[in-house]
Every structure is written in C-alpha cells, then in structure tokens.
Write an enzyme that holds these catalytic residues in place. Structure first.
Site, PDB file in Angstrom:
ATOM      1  N   CYS A  16      48.426  58.137  43.752  1.00  0.00           N
ATOM      2  CA  CYS A  16      47.272  58.943  43.358  1.00  0.00           C
ATOM      3  C   CYS A  16      47.141  60.233  44.151  1.00  0.00           C
ATOM      4  O   CYS A  16      46.963  61.311  43.579  1.00  0.00           O
ATOM      5  CB  CYS A  16      45.991  58.118  43.427  1.00  0.00           C
ATOM      6  SG  CYS A  16      45.531  57.538  45.082  1.00  0.00           S
ATOM      7  N   HIS A  67      41.284  55.655  46.334  1.00  0.00           N
ATOM      8  CA  HIS A  67      41.907  56.154  45.120  1.00  0.00           C
ATOM      9  C   HIS A  67      41.276  57.493  44.757  1.00  0.00           C
ATOM     10  O   HIS A  67      40.091  57.710  44.989  1.00  0.00           O
ATOM     11  CB  HIS A  67      41.726  55.158  43.967  1.00  0.00           C
ATOM     12  CG  HIS A  67      42.546  55.472  42.765  1.00  0.00           C
ATOM     13  ND1 HIS A  67      43.920  55.428  42.769  1.00  0.00           N
ATOM     14  CD2 HIS A  67      42.191  55.856  41.516  1.00  0.00           C
ATOM     15  CE1 HIS A  67      44.378  55.759  41.565  1.00  0.00           C
ATOM     16  NE2 HIS A  67      43.343  56.024  40.794  1.00  0.00           N
ATOM     17  N   HIS A  79      44.867  60.390  36.661  1.00  0.00           N
ATOM     18  CA  HIS A  79      45.211  59.720  37.919  1.00  0.00           C
ATOM     19  C   HIS A  79      46.501  58.939  37.764  1.00  0.00           C
ATOM     20  O   HIS A  79      47.038  58.791  36.672  1.00  0.00           O
ATOM     21  CB  HIS A  79      44.071  58.814  38.387  1.00  0.00           C
ATOM     22  CG  HIS A  79      43.868  57.591  37.548  1.00  0.00           C
ATOM     23  ND1 HIS A  79      43.833  56.328  38.083  1.00  0.00           N
ATOM     24  CD2 HIS A  79      43.702  57.426  36.218  1.00  0.00           C
ATOM     25  CE1 HIS A  79      43.632  55.438  37.109  1.00  0.00           C
ATOM     26  NE2 HIS A  79      43.544  56.092  35.982  1.00  0.00           N
TER      27      HIS A  79
END
Length: 108
Positions: A16, A67, A79
């Site tokens: 990510c 994240h 993402h």
C-alpha cells in the site's frame, strides 16, 4: 490489476505505501516509504471533505495506522490490498473500510 507484493514499489507489485510513493513520485512529489511516515505528512482532512489525491488511512491490525490509499472520488480510493489482492478501487463507505477508517491527510 498490479499484484500485491510486500515491500513492492514498482509495476511488478506494490504494497500500500509503495503504491502511494510510486504514484506521487510519478507526479514529481516525494513522499516517505512507510504508512506511519505518510500519516505524518500534510494536514488532516475530515472524511466529508475528501478530494482526489488525498491519502486515506486505516487501522487494519490494531489501533495504529497500517494501511493507506489514495482518494480518486468522494467515496472511492485506490489501494494495494494484501492477501492475494491486486491494485484496485474500493468504496470508503463499504462496511469493512468504513469501520477501519483512521483518518485522512492532504499533501497538496
């Protein structure tokens, strides 16, 4: 559709924060490599005021941010999800991501 790869920072695979660093570098903007460092950048943005290019952060593994994604539309973010994932767009309002939302930052 690029595959997830832990530590990945290029088109062979991304994690990510590697995806965020790659996208911003392609637009001549340098950002740090880790989620925690990226979370310290820019200024806070409320969830209702999100714009394309803002970073959205999630706590998926406990209380700390773990994240990150890039807002592409008011309710959508790009993402690189883990566990057999590929780079994709998802809705911030989905039950999973909404429950894990930890904050947003604007770098521009």
């Amino acid at each position: 559709g690029v595959p997830y790869r832990n530590g990945g920072t290029d088109l062979s695979g991304f994690d990510c924060s590697g995806l965020v660093a790659y996208v911003f570098s392609r637009n001549r903007f340098s950002v740090p490599r880790t989620v925690a460092e990226q979370y310290a950048l820019g200024r806070r943005v409320g969830r209702t005021g999100l714009e394309a290019g803002d970073l959205v952060f999630f706590s998926t593994e406990g209380p700390a941010v773990s994240h990150v994604g890039i807002v592409v539309a008011p309710d959508e973010f790009l993402h690189a999800p883990a566990s057999n994932g590929v780079v994709r767009v998802e809705r911030l309002s989905s039950p999973y991501w909404s429950s894990k939302f930890a904050g947003a930052r604007r770098l521009h």
